[in-house]
Enzyme design. Structure first.
Site, PDB file in Angstrom:
ATOM      1  N   SER A 284       0.841  -1.201   0.000  1.00  0.00           N
ATOM      2  CA  SER A 284       0.000   0.000   0.000  1.00  0.00           C
ATOM      3  C   SER A 284       0.868   1.240   0.000  1.00  0.00           C
ATOM      4  CB  SER A 284      -0.913   0.015   1.225  1.00  0.00           C
ATOM      5  OG  SER A 284      -0.159   0.263   2.414  1.00  0.00           O
ATOM      6  N   ASP A 285       0.392   2.319  -0.620  1.00  0.00           N
ATOM      7  CA  ASP A 285       1.015   3.610  -0.374  1.00  0.00           C
ATOM      8  C   ASP A 285       0.906   3.869   1.123  1.00  0.00           C
ATOM      9  OD1 ASP A 285       2.229   6.062  -0.738  1.00  0.00           O
ATOM     10  OD2 ASP A 285       1.009   6.602  -2.457  1.00  0.00           O
ATOM     11  N   TYR A 286       1.750   4.766   1.628  1.00  0.00           N
ATOM     12  CA  TYR A 286       1.883   4.876   3.073  1.00  0.00           C
ATOM     13  C   TYR A 286       0.536   5.119   3.754  1.00  0.00           C
ATOM     14  CZ  TYR A 286       6.951   4.579   3.404  1.00  0.00           C
ATOM     15  OH  TYR A 286       8.246   4.136   3.414  1.00  0.00           O
TER      16      TYR A 286
END
Length: 567
Positions: free
Chosen positions: A173-175
């Site tokens: 996932s993106d952060y």
């Protein structure tokens, strides 16, 4: 692009090897690992997007080709089928992601995309990255698509990536985007649901924090997901570690000979950065063959904050190289051999135990008499100097002559003739004040050519910040108009430094030449010099569209390329 990808992968592996040899396998050390968050391959749908500077183009076909070349170079170097990967590239951000803050924060935004637009516009570049280049991992994006967060979209992750494209890599996932299935999108009523939704959809790794994966046990206990799903994600992650050779004897892995001290910022890579920047530059206008410039120019005036500060050429997420970043001013000085350090000053006759300074005189530290003479020669207003107690006093006359034990004084017999002069014109890139215009006009007087550097910096565009308009910031257009009015017959060459494209106003018609440098990177200043003086022939094609004015654009957040289509 293949060479650029190869170099980035080499440096990632070399840094990793360096940390390993220091006894650190990369735990909590940013940059120590070899699973990279690159390339960013989203499409530019609106030039105001803050991350337009990070991506390749607005065209699915062009972006697909460049993505393939970068990923292949990063993962496999020059090898066609090495036993191990050099580094692990990432296809990001999956998918339909192209805004930061307008019309809403990306963490809340839901892109409305129909099937035709999805497959003709947004998916081809990911197909190239995943299917053709076989990138190791994919990063799901912050946004939702048609109401479903991408990190919790089973059709998007397991459905397309695994079932349709038969891709074996892992999804990160993106952060904190996994957690935001609940936190911002409210697609789930709680974090336990978000943890299960992400895992069941095809998530394998939580980027950033651990809020989601900390709830996996609770999700298993509640029957929302299974231990087998966790094991599958674990296997995907470790498969890439095995492909990188991280669990095999070091002498078996062909990339382990790379060392950071010989690879990172090596002469080869520095030269590549310069060549790549030069090839990326675009020539928009060249009236009466203004370019290339002659190296026999007697005087050139360089105007603009971005001309003298090399760091403004770097763009998002660029660490400062150990050797520094040469500026455009540096490049022009080198091309014209305008190096003050080569100036041989001449002063005389020398008078000992005499000073020409009476009362307070402007003085600077100086190690010796020769340096004091050099300082006077470098200052066009200095005619005489006096040296005493390691202080150099510069004066316009010898009228204050009197005895002083230990002092040495003389007349300057030759002044350095600068070929290159610089003025900011604006205090900074935002250019909210015009108070520097007068100095810029004065500096430009008598010049064969005026080089004006315009554009943006990371205060106008960056991750987390979109622009509101495409026009040049502040009074930049007014600075150009002021110089053109003052010198209607002088050639004005405009160099653009920016990410998202710009509406140039009067610059389009009234500049003698326009070169688009984009954010050209660590050797971009030197590459600008190569283009200006004819060592490099710039391209004539831009990968993104420029607009005459902001009102020509649709509302930001319009993600449908075919707004009138029904399917």
């Amino acid at each position: 692009m293949l060479d650029v990808g190869r170099a980035v992968g080499q440096e990632a592996r070399a840094l990793h090897n360096g940390f390993v040899h220091q006894g650190n396998r990369g735990h909590k050390v940013n940059g120590a690992g070899i699973t990279m968050y690159a390339p960013n391959m989203n499409l530019v749908r609106d030039p105001r997007w803050g991350r337009a500077q990070e991506v390749y183009s607005e065209d699915p076909a062009l972006s697909s080709y460049l993505t393939y070349m970068f990923v292949h170079g990063a993962q496999f170097g020059n090898e066609s089928s090495p036993k191990y990967m050099q580094a692990a590239a990432c296809c990001k951000h999956y998918a339909a992601y192209d805004l930061e803050t307008v019309p809403s924060l990306r963490y809340f935004f839901s892109a409305k995309v129909n099937a035709r637009n999805m497959w003709e516009t947004y998916m081809p570049v990911f197909g190239s990255c995943v299917r053709a280049a076989q990138a190791a991992h994919v990063m799901c994006s912050y946004n939702a698509i048609n109401g479903v967060p991408t990190c919790g979209d089973e059709k998007l992750l397991n459905g397309i990536l695994r079932d349709q494209w038969k891709w074996p890599g892992f999804v990160v996932s993106d952060y904190d985007a996994w957690a935001q299935i609940y936190q911002t999108h409210r697609y789930c009523p709680n974090m336990t649901c978000a943890a299960a939704t992400g895992l069941n959809a095809g998530m394998d790794q939580e980027g950033g924090g651990t809020s989601a994966i900390e709830q996996l046990q609770a999700a298993i206990d509640a029957g929302m997901t299974t231990k087998e799903a966790v094991a599958t994600a674990f296997k995907r992650l470790f498969r890439i570690r095995l492909q990188l050779g991280m669990h095999d004897p070091p002498n078996m892995v062909e990339w382990n000979h790379l060392r950071n001290e010989s690879i990172v910022e090596s002469p080869e890579h520095i030269n590549l950065a310069r060549r790549a920047a030069g090839k990326a530059m675009t020539l928009y206008r060249n009236e009466k063959n203004t370019l290339p410039l002659s190296t026999s120019l007697k005087r050139i005036a360089i105007i603009g904050p971005s001309a003298v500060n090399g760091l403004l050429l770097l763009g998002n997420y660029a660490a400062t190289p150990d050797r520094g970043v040469p500026s455009i001013l540096d490049a022009v000085q080198e091309a014209l051999d305008d190096n003050p350090n080569k100036f041989q000053a001449h002063c005389g006759p020398v008078e000992e135990d005499v000073t020409y300074c009476k009362g307070p005189c402007p003085a600077t530290p100086s190690p010796d008499i020769e340096n004091c003479c050099w300082q006077c020669g470098m200052n066009e207003g200095c005619e005489f100097y006096s040296f005493a107690d390691h202080q150099c006093a510069l004066m316009t006359s010898a009228a204050g002559r009197h005895s002083q034990v230990g002092a040495v004084s003389a007349k300057c017999l030759a002044h350095y003739q600068h070929k290159v002069a610089w003025a900011g014109g604006c205090d900074d890139v935002a250019c909210n004040s015009t108070k520097g215009f007068e100095t810029a006009v004065t500096i430009a007087n008598g010049s064969d050519v005026i080089l004006l550097v315009l554009g943006l910096d990371l205060r106008q565009e960056r991750e987390g910040h979109d622009r509101a308009v495409v026009e040049l910031p502040g009074n930049q257009n007014a600075l150009f108009d002021t110089l053109r009015r003052a010198y209607p017959n002088t050639r004005i060459v405009v160099v653009l430094v920016h990410g998202g494209t710009l509406a140039l106003g009067s610059v389009v018609d009234d500049a003698s030449a326009i070169v688009d440098a984009w954010y050209p990177g660590m050797e971009g200043g030197m590459a600008v010099g190569d283009v200006l003086f004819g060592k490099v022939n710039p391209g004539g094609r831009a990968p993104v569209t420029s607009y005459l004015k902001t009102s020509d654009l649709p509302e930001m957040g319009e993600t449908n390329l075919y707004p009138s289509a029904s399917s």
